[in-house]
Design an enzyme around this catalytic site. Sequence first.
Site, PDB file in Angstrom:
ATOM      1  N   PHE A 171     -25.022  37.985 -26.361  1.00  0.00           N
ATOM      2  CA  PHE A 171     -24.107  38.543 -25.356  1.00  0.00           C
ATOM      3  C   PHE A 171     -22.709  38.810 -25.917  1.00  0.00           C
ATOM      4  CE2 PHE A 171     -27.356  36.218 -22.897  1.00  0.00           C
ATOM      5  CZ  PHE A 171     -27.869  37.301 -22.203  1.00  0.00           C
ATOM      6  N   GLU A 172     -22.208  40.001 -25.613  1.00  0.00           N
ATOM      7  CA  GLU A 172     -20.887  40.423 -26.078  1.00  0.00           C
ATOM      8  C   GLU A 172     -19.807  40.116 -25.039  1.00  0.00           C
ATOM      9  OE1 GLU A 172     -19.668  41.538 -28.974  1.00  0.00           O
ATOM     10  OE2 GLU A 172     -21.679  40.899 -29.592  1.00  0.00           O
ATOM     11  N   THR A 173     -20.193  40.231 -23.732  1.00  0.00           N
ATOM     12  CA  THR A 173     -19.212  40.028 -22.661  1.00  0.00           C
ATOM     13  C   THR A 173     -19.624  38.793 -21.858  1.00  0.00           C
ATOM     14  OG1 THR A 173     -18.730  42.387 -22.547  1.00  0.00           O
ATOM     15  CG2 THR A 173     -18.107  41.050 -20.632  1.00  0.00           C
TER      16      THR A 173
END
Lengths: 303, 303
Positions: free
Chosen positions: A18-20
């Site tokens: 996950f980036e956010t």
Amino acid sequence: MSIHLSTPEDYKALLDKFETWIFDCDGVLWRGDELIDGVVEVLHILRCLKKQVVFVTNNATKSRKSYKTKFDQLGIEAHVDEIFGSAYASAVYLSSVIKLPKTKKVYVIGMGGLEEELRDEGISYLGGTNPADNTLEPFSLANFTLDPDVAAVVCGLDTQINYTKLSKAFQYLSRNPGCHFIATNEDSTYPSADGLLPGAGSISAPLRCAAGRDPICTGKPSNTMLDCVKAKINFDAERTIMIGDRLNTDILFGQNGGLSTLLVLTGITEEADITGPYASPIVPDFVTQALGDFRAVDKVKAP
Amino acid sequence: MSIHLSTPEDYKALLDKFETWIFDCDGVLWRGDELIDGVVEVLHILRCLKKQVVFVTNNATKSRKSYKTKFDQLGIEAHVDEIFGSAYASAVYLSSVIKLPKTKKVYVIGMGGLEEELRDEGISYLGGTNPADNTLEPFSLANFTLDPDVAAVVCGLDTQINYTKLSKAFQYLSRNPGCHFIATNEDSTYPSADGLLPGAGSISAPLRCAAGRDPICTGKPSNTMLDCVKAKINFDAERTIMIGDRLNTDILFGQNGGLSTLLVLTGITEEADITGPYASPIVPDFVTQALGDFRAVDKVKAP
């Protein structure tokens, strides 16, 4: 069926995927005025990995600006443009979705934070913290003049709730044709430092009962809140995870927005709420005891 | 299908048929502080005919004794033992149905009338009109001591409603095991002299929301109210008629108790509520514009 995170590799896999990272605050980062163990370290890890961090709260008593000072006091790095509150979402809903004309006004049941967000969106309001409406003096319609320009009632948590405010809001809802009814959020309770107290959903309940109608809720789990985030921050839902302690607000909010979801057990939800015969139908993708558990990534063995 | 009364003979037939006449007050006898035309004369006719007259009100802000003074002020003959209020019904429910032990207490959201009825039934209480709880000062659980002897929360219309009272009542409902939850009545609105205001149902709504449970309601349409009447007055349900202005309280109350029912249109219900495609499923046996219409019996021709 939720995946219960336990090994250092489990946590590492989420950090990779996950980036956010969208966080609920109360019950995830802190309880009342008490920081939850490991939170500062884990947020530091995320920032070092250049993750995008977003804070989403249903607390409508504070504006984003004054919410920032809470992060500062607890030693958590946060920036105003990363913080999204339900008061802000209500103000944006009025200005951008309803597009309330500048000649119209809002009657406020709520506190300074809600007023500040309305002002920032250029919305005129009555009620709120006005001393004339924060009274236990008897209320009589004989001394009340209906303002025909009030086109919406906005209701958030208000610890100054009283019969005058309820009566005035009810007049606008029932007598001004087309009057909008907006609630910052529907949380039935509010986790104070010393225990649960009635929440914003309980404050709007008398109006729902008297007016016989339900408000539009702009806080979690409503998509209105996510629309506010999207308007300011670019993120890929496939690579975004919502972390929260409440199934029917945080986790449902993530699911409504097509995000992955992680439940922590440091707030309102207990293990018994997600397992066994009386488990909630709202099932998070992942579960861990506390956000601080992510500190385990330091123990991942080099390949 | 309701029978709409219109001819002198229609009214005479009802006077012949029914021995006991149970009246709602607000919207039938008066509106706010204003007597409705013809009421005094019609009650005089009933008393001359030796009919049994009973007054049943959901107004829980006044005790039966202080309600009597309202009748006196408006020039309507009434006796305390003919008057039954929802505050009285709540007190009787606590003393006679729950049989609350003398060592236990009740937390009150409500006004002097409810307190007076509780005192008359020998029930100890906290809250209510106590100045310490009638405040807009901030409430903190850190300064609150839960009284383990509070075994019930009783909630009626309270125009001094505030966050301290709601928070305390919520603590008892959620933390004292088995704590009873009683509402005097569920009326969502209250007809003041100058228009509708939030009613007792709206005042208990925050507690229903926060505690996630519904109260036992002792006022109309609950049978508890009729049980209180039965305990004091002998009547034959077959020869008893309930007269009221609200379908979902008065008329339903009569129907629940196996009584005949008469709707008057001097209060909350309008003709459109009982005819046409959106008519209520609650259908009174008889309808007339106003109680004063019974004055027409004077015009019945001698046989």
